[in-house]
Motif scaffolding. Structure first.
Motif, PDB file in Angstrom:
ATOM      1  N   GLU A 329     -66.927   4.619  36.415  1.00  0.00           N
ATOM      2  CA  GLU A 329     -67.996   4.666  35.402  1.00  0.00           C
ATOM      3  C   GLU A 329     -68.740   3.328  35.352  1.00  0.00           C
ATOM      4  N   ASP A 330     -68.000   2.236  35.364  1.00  0.00           N
ATOM      5  CA  ASP A 330     -68.642   0.920  35.336  1.00  0.00           C
ATOM      6  C   ASP A 330     -69.498   0.701  36.584  1.00  0.00           C
ATOM      7  N   ALA A 331     -68.959   1.105  37.731  1.00  0.00           N
ATOM      8  CA  ALA A 331     -69.701   0.892  38.978  1.00  0.00           C
ATOM      9  C   ALA A 331     -70.961   1.765  39.020  1.00  0.00           C
ATOM     10  N   ASN A 332     -70.822   3.014  38.586  1.00  0.00           N
ATOM     11  CA  ASN A 332     -71.961   3.935  38.667  1.00  0.00           C
ATOM     12  C   ASN A 332     -73.099   3.570  37.725  1.00  0.00           C
ATOM     13  N   THR A 333     -72.809   2.776  36.720  1.00  0.00           N
ATOM     14  CA  THR A 333     -73.832   2.422  35.739  1.00  0.00           C
ATOM     15  C   THR A 333     -74.080   0.921  35.738  1.00  0.00           C
ATOM     16  N   TYR A 335     -72.107  -1.233  34.733  1.00  0.00           N
ATOM     17  CA  TYR A 335     -71.527  -1.681  33.447  1.00  0.00           C
ATOM     18  C   TYR A 335     -72.380  -1.332  32.228  1.00  0.00           C
ATOM     19  N   SER A 336     -73.458  -0.558  32.423  1.00  0.00           N
ATOM     20  CA  SER A 336     -74.207  -0.108  31.238  1.00  0.00           C
ATOM     21  C   SER A 336     -73.407   0.944  30.485  1.00  0.00           C
ATOM     22  N   ASP A 337     -72.781   1.819  31.230  1.00  0.00           N
ATOM     23  CA  ASP A 337     -71.975   2.910  30.688  1.00  0.00           C
ATOM     24  C   ASP A 337     -72.798   3.941  29.924  1.00  0.00           C
ATOM     25  N   LEU A 338     -72.149   5.061  29.711  1.00  0.00           N
ATOM     26  CA  LEU A 338     -72.842   6.221  29.140  1.00  0.00           C
ATOM     27  C   LEU A 338     -73.471   5.918  27.784  1.00  0.00           C
ATOM     28  N   ALA A 339     -72.738   5.297  26.890  1.00  0.00           N
ATOM     29  CA  ALA A 339     -73.246   5.011  25.534  1.00  0.00           C
ATOM     30  C   ALA A 339     -72.425   3.870  24.929  1.00  0.00           C
ATOM     31  N   PRO A 340     -72.856   3.357  23.778  1.00  0.00           N
ATOM     32  CA  PRO A 340     -72.209   2.167  23.228  1.00  0.00           C
ATOM     33  C   PRO A 340     -70.749   2.341  22.808  1.00  0.00           C
ATOM     34  N   CYS A 436     -65.117  11.773  40.315  1.00  0.00           N
ATOM     35  CA  CYS A 436     -65.252  11.349  38.922  1.00  0.00           C
ATOM     36  C   CYS A 436     -65.965  12.412  38.076  1.00  0.00           C
ATOM     37  N   TYR A 437     -66.015  13.631  38.596  1.00  0.00           N
ATOM     38  CA  TYR A 437     -66.466  14.803  37.823  1.00  0.00           C
ATOM     39  C   TYR A 437     -67.913  14.712  37.370  1.00  0.00           C
ATOM     40  N   ARG A 438     -68.764  14.027  38.143  1.00  0.00           N
ATOM     41  CA  ARG A 438     -70.164  13.895  37.729  1.00  0.00           C
ATOM     42  C   ARG A 438     -71.003  15.065  38.236  1.00  0.00           C
TER      43      ARG A 438
END
Ligand code: LAN
Length: 729
Positions: A329-333, A335-340, A436-438
Motif C-alpha cells: 500500500e505504501d509503495a503503490n501510493t 506513502y500517500s495511502d488511501l485516506a488519513p 494486494c487485491y487491487r
C-alpha cells in the motif's frame, strides 16, 4: 521541560500562542500536492506573496471589485466563473478545505506524539484555535463531525489532541469539555477506534480494545468473510490496526499521558477493569450496535483463541503478511495511502517496525503535511489529500453546461484544467495487483491525485467526461490520445456489479450480511461495497458520451452496460420517488443523478413514470422561497429531513439540475429556484459557505466547499441554455 521524560521524550510540548499571523501562511501547489507553509522570516514573505486563493482560504479580505450586476442567469454564471477562476491553482486544479469528520485531526496529533515528531508552534496554535472554534457551542464537546452532537469519540479524542499540542487541563474550555466527556461516561464509553487510539497512547490498557487479529489475513481467499472482500477503507484500516494491536505497542509514558489518565475517566484509573469495558459505549453514538455474531466472535477470540491457539509461529506469520500488504500500500501510493486513517496507522507501523529516522517514517511524515489545511478558524485535517481531480472535472463540466467552452474568455482557465487532468491520468495498474487485491485502475483518475492513485468509478467517469468535452471543443488540443481514452473505458467497463449497478472503488466482493462484522459502532454501511445511484450514473453518462464520439469501440458492451445500469437505477427508486444518496446529502443529491441516468436513455418527465415520480418528489420538497434544504439527518434516518437553517444554494442547484435533466415542465418552480441562487450570489461573484454538503458511511458528514461554485454555475448555465429567453431578476 515538564514533558521531557527521564530518557528525553522528543515530543516536547510546543509553545502555544493566541493565534498566528495570517498574512504569513501560504499554500504551495506542487503538481497538486498541497502543503501549507508559515513564513516566519520576513525576507521569505517578500519572495513569496500571498495569492488570492491563499487569502480566500484564510478568510482574509480580498478587496475584489464588484462585478456588473447580473441581468440574466448567464450573467450570474459569468460572475461566478470570474470569481472561481481566481481560485484555480498553478497546476490547473481547484483546491479547498475538505473537513467535516472530527476523528482525523486527533489521529494525526497522536501519531506525531507517539512517534516523537516535534509539532511546530504555529501548527499547535492553529490546531487549538480550530478545535476551540469547533467545540459544541452549548456543552463544549465535539461530535463525529462538525455538525454532530457531542460524543465520547469526538470529545475524548479532540480533548486529547488539545492536551498533546500543549493546552493546559485547567483552561476553561478544557474544563467544560471534560465535564461533557464525564457526563457521557468518560473515555471508557468510546467506540472501538477511540479505544484503539487511547490504548496506543498508553492512556488505556490494551485489554479494553476488542480484538483486531492479523490472523484474519491468513484466511484463504475463498472464505466468505476473508478481509479482501471488505470495503477497501475498512480492510485497509483493519490491516494497519491489526499490526499495532498484535504488538500491543504503546507510546513512551510522559507527564501528559499520566495526566490524561486522570482527566479522561470518571473512575479512578488504577481501579478500572479494562476488559469489562470492551463493549461499553455511550448509547447516543452507538449508531450501528455490534451484532450477537460479532460479540460471540470477540468472546471466542478473547477467551479461547488468544490464550490457547495464538501461537508465536502463527502470530509471526500473520504479522509478516500484514506487514507486506502495508508495504505494498505504501509503495503503490508513495506513502500517500488511501485516506488519513490508514495513512497515519501505516506511519505508526513503520515507526514500530523500521524505527525513527527510517525512510518509511520520513516519507510518511512528509505525506501527512499534505493532509493539513489552514482556514480562518485554524488548522484541520482534510478527509483526503485533496479534492483535486473531482472538483476540476466538475468545474469543466459546469462551463460546458453553460455553453461557454468556446468563449475565449475562459480558454486559459480551461486549458490549464485540461492539462491538469492529462497529467493526472493513472497510466498503469499497480504491480502485483492480484496479490494486494487491487482493482484495475489503468486509464483512470483518482478523487484527489495520481500520487494517491486509487481509481474510483465516478472519479474516472467525471474526469473522462471533462476531458472528452474539452478535447471535442474547437481550439483545444487532444492531449489525452484515443488509446488513453480507451484505457479509461476499459477500466470503467470492469466496474459493473452483477445486478447492473456500480460501486465506488471496486466491485461488490461480498453481500451486505458482512455488516454483521462491523465493529466500528459509529458508522453504518462500511463493510462492503454497496450500489450507488451516484456512481452508477457517472459511469453511464461517461460511457454514453464516449460512445457518441467513438461509436465503434466496444460498442456492444457499452450499450449492454448502460442498459443494465439504468434498469438497476429504476429498481433503486424509493416508494416516495427519490433515491438515497451515500456521498452527498441525501435524497436531493442522488435523485439529481438518477434523473440524469434516466434522461441519458431518453426517459424524461413526459414519457417515464420513474422520471416523473422523481421530479414530483423533488418538487414536493421545494420551499416557499424556491430553494431546497435537506438536512444531514436524512442520511442517518433514511427519510427526507429539512435543515433548520433554511434553503441551501448547493442543494437547490442539485434539485434544479435533476429537474432540468428530466425536462420537467414546471418552469415556474425551476425559475423560483434559479432566482434564489442568483439572490445569494455576492457582488464579486462568489457564494458564501452554507451547511455541510457531503456524507460517508451514513453518519459522518464532510464538506465540499467548491460545490457552491460548480453546482450553482452548472444549474444557472443549464437554465440559461434551456430557457434562453427567461431573464429571472
Ligand atoms: C470519499 C470522498 C469521495 C467520494 C466520492 C467520489 C464523492 C463518491 O462518489 C465515492 C466515494 C468517495 C471516493 C469517498 C469514499 C470515502 C472517503 C474516502 C470519502 C468520503 C472521503 C473520506 C472517506 C474516508 C473513508 C474517510 C476515512 C474514514 C474511514 C471510515 C476509514
Amino acid at each position: 521541560d515538564a514533558d521531557y521524560s527521564s530518557n528525553g521524550h522528543a515530543a516536547k510540548r510546543p509553545r502555544i500562542e493566541d493565534r498566528t499571523d495570517y498574512s504569513r501562511w501560504r499554500m504551495r501547489d506542487d503538481e497538486s500536492r498541497q502543503t501549507w507553509h508559515y513564513l516566519e522570516d520576513d525576507e521569505a514573505l517578500k519572495e513569496w506573496p500571498q495569492s488570492i486563493s491563499d487569502k480566500y482560504f484564510l478568510g482574509l479580505p480580498l478587496n475584489l471589485p464588484d462585478l456588473p450586476p447580473p441581468k440574466s442567469p448567464l450573467d450570474a454564471v459569468k460572475n461566478g466563473l470570474d470569481f472561481f477562476e481566481k481560485l484555480q491553482q498553478p497546476s490547473g486544479h481547484w483546491a479547498c478545505e475538505y473537513g467535516g469528520p472530527m476523528f482525523l485531526l486527533p489521529g494525526v496529533v497522536i501519531t506525531w506524539y507517539v512517534t516523537k515528531t516535534p509539532i511546530p508552534w504555529y501548527y499547535a496554535t492553529e490546531i487549538k484555535n480550530y478545535l476551540f472554534a469547533r467545540a459544541h457551542p452549548e456543552d463544549g464537546g465535539w461530535g463525529l463531525h462538525i455538525e454532530g452532537e457531542s460524543s465520547v469519540f469526538g470529545t475524548a479524542l479532540n480533548y486529547t489532541a488539545l492536551r498533546l499540542v500543549g493546552v493546559e487541563a485547567d483552561h476553561p474550555k478544557m474544563v467544560k469539555a471534560r465535564a461533557t466527556l464525564h457526563k457521557l461516561g468518560g473515555a471508557t464509553h468510546g467506540p472501538h477506534w477511540a479505544k484503539f487510539w487511547l490504548a496506543l497512547l498508553g492512556v488505556m490498557d490494551w485489554d479494553i480494545v476488542n480484538p483486531v487479529p492479523p490472523e484474519l489475513w491468513l484466511l484463504p481467499d475463498w472464505v466468505p468473510t476473508a478481509p479482501w472482500k471488505w470495503w477497501i477503507h475498512m480492510r485497509q484500516v483493519f490491516l494497519a490496526m491489526s499490526y499495532v494491536w498484535s504488538k500491543k505497542w504503546q507510546a513512551e509514558e510522559t507527564d501528559t499521558i499520566r495526566s490524561l489518565r486522570k482527566e479522561l475517566f470518571v473512575e479512578d484509573w488504577e481501579k478500572i477493569n479494562w476488559a469489562s469495558h470492551r463493549n461499553t459505549i455511550n448509547p447516543g453514538e452507538n449508531y450501528h450496535p455490534k451484532t450477537w455474531i460479532l460479540n460471540s466472535l470477540n468472546w471466542f477470540l478473547v477467551n479461547v483463541w488468544n490464550p490457547y491457539f495464538r501461537t508465536n509461529a502463527l502470530v509471526d506469520k500473520a504479522e509478516a503478511w500484514v506487514s507486506e500488504l502495508i508495504d505494498m500500500e505504501d509503495a503503490n501510493t508513495d506513502y500517500s495511502d488511501l485516506a488519513p486513517v490508514n495513512g497515519v496507522m501505516n506511519y505508526i507501523v513503520c515507526y514500530i517496525r523500521d524505527g525513527p529516522g527510517s525512510y518509511s517514517v520520513r516519507r510518511h511524515h512528509e505525506r501527512i503535511e499534505e493532509l493539513l489545511w489552514v482556514k480562518d478558524e485554524g488548522l484541520l485535517v482534510n478527509g483526503t489529500n485533496g479534492v483535486q481531480c473531482w472538483d476540476t472535472a466538475f468545474a469543466i463540466q459546469a462551463v460546458m453546461d453553460a455553453g461557454l467552452t468556446e468563449d475565449p474568455r475562459w480558454r486559459p482557465m480551461l486549458m490549464k484544467a485540461l492539462q491538469y487532468l492529462d497529467n493526472q491520468q493513472i497510466r498503469e495498474n499497480v504491480p502485483d495487483m492480484e496479490k494486494c487485491y487491487r482493482h484495475p485502475r489503468k486509464g483512470g483518475w483518482a478523487f484527489s491525485n495520481k500520487d494517491q492513485g486509487y481509481a474510483v468509478s465516478d472519479c474516472v467517469s467525471e474526469a473522462l467526461k471533462a476531458v472528452i468535452i474539452l478535447q471535442r471543443t474547437p481550439g483545444f488540443p487532444a492531449l489525452v490520445d484515443d488509446r488513453r481514452l480507451q484505457d479509461a473505458i476499459d477500466t470503467l467497463l470492469t466496474y459493473q456489479n452483477t445486478n447492473g449497478s456500480c460501486s465506488s472503488y471496486e466491485l461488490q466482493r461480498a453481500g451486505p450480511w458482512m455488516e454483521a462484522l462491523n465493529s466500528a459502532e459509529v458508522f453504518g454501511r462500511i463493510m462492503v461495497e454497496y450500489e450507488y445511484p451516484e456512481c452508477t450514473t457517472a459511469v453511464v453518462t461517461a460511457l454514453s458520451l464516449f460512445h457518441k464520439h467513438w461509436p465503434d469501440y466496444r460498442a456492444k458492451e457499452i450499450e449492454r452496460f448502460i442498459d443494465r445500469a439504468v434498469s438497476w437505477i429504476k429498481t433503486a427508486q424509493k416508494p416516495e420517488g427519490g433515491w438515497y444518496g451515500s456521498w452527498g446529502i441525501c435524497f436531493t443529491y442522488a435523485t439529481m443523478f438518477a434523473l440524469e441516468s434516466l434522461a441519458s436513455i431518453g426517459e424524461t418527465y413526459e414519457n417515464s413514470v420513474h422520471s416523473r415520480r422523481g421530479c414530483e418528489f423533488l418538487l414536493s420538497k421545494q420551499r416557499e422561497d424556491g430553494g431546497w434544504s435537506e438536512s444531514y439527518r436524512a442520511c442517518e434516518t433514511g427519510e427526507y429531513v429539512e435543515h433548520p437553517s433554511g434553503s441551501q444554494v448547493v442543494m437547490t442547484a442539485w434539485a434544479l439540475i435533476g429537474l432540468m435533466k428530466a425536462k420537467c415542465p414546471k418552469t415556474e418552480a425551476i425559475q423560483k429556484g434559479i432566482k434564489l441562487i442568483m439572490q445569494r450570489q455576492q457582488p464579486n461573484g462568489e457564494w458564501f459557505q452554507e451547511a455541510i454538503e457531503g456524507v460517508f458511511n451514513k453518519s459522518c458528514m464532510i464538506s465540499y466547499p467548491n460545490y457552491k461554485f460548480t453546482f450553482t454555475i452548472k444549474a444557472l448555465g443549464m437554465f440559461a441554455k434551456q430557457y434562453p429567453d427567461e431573464k429571472v431578476i
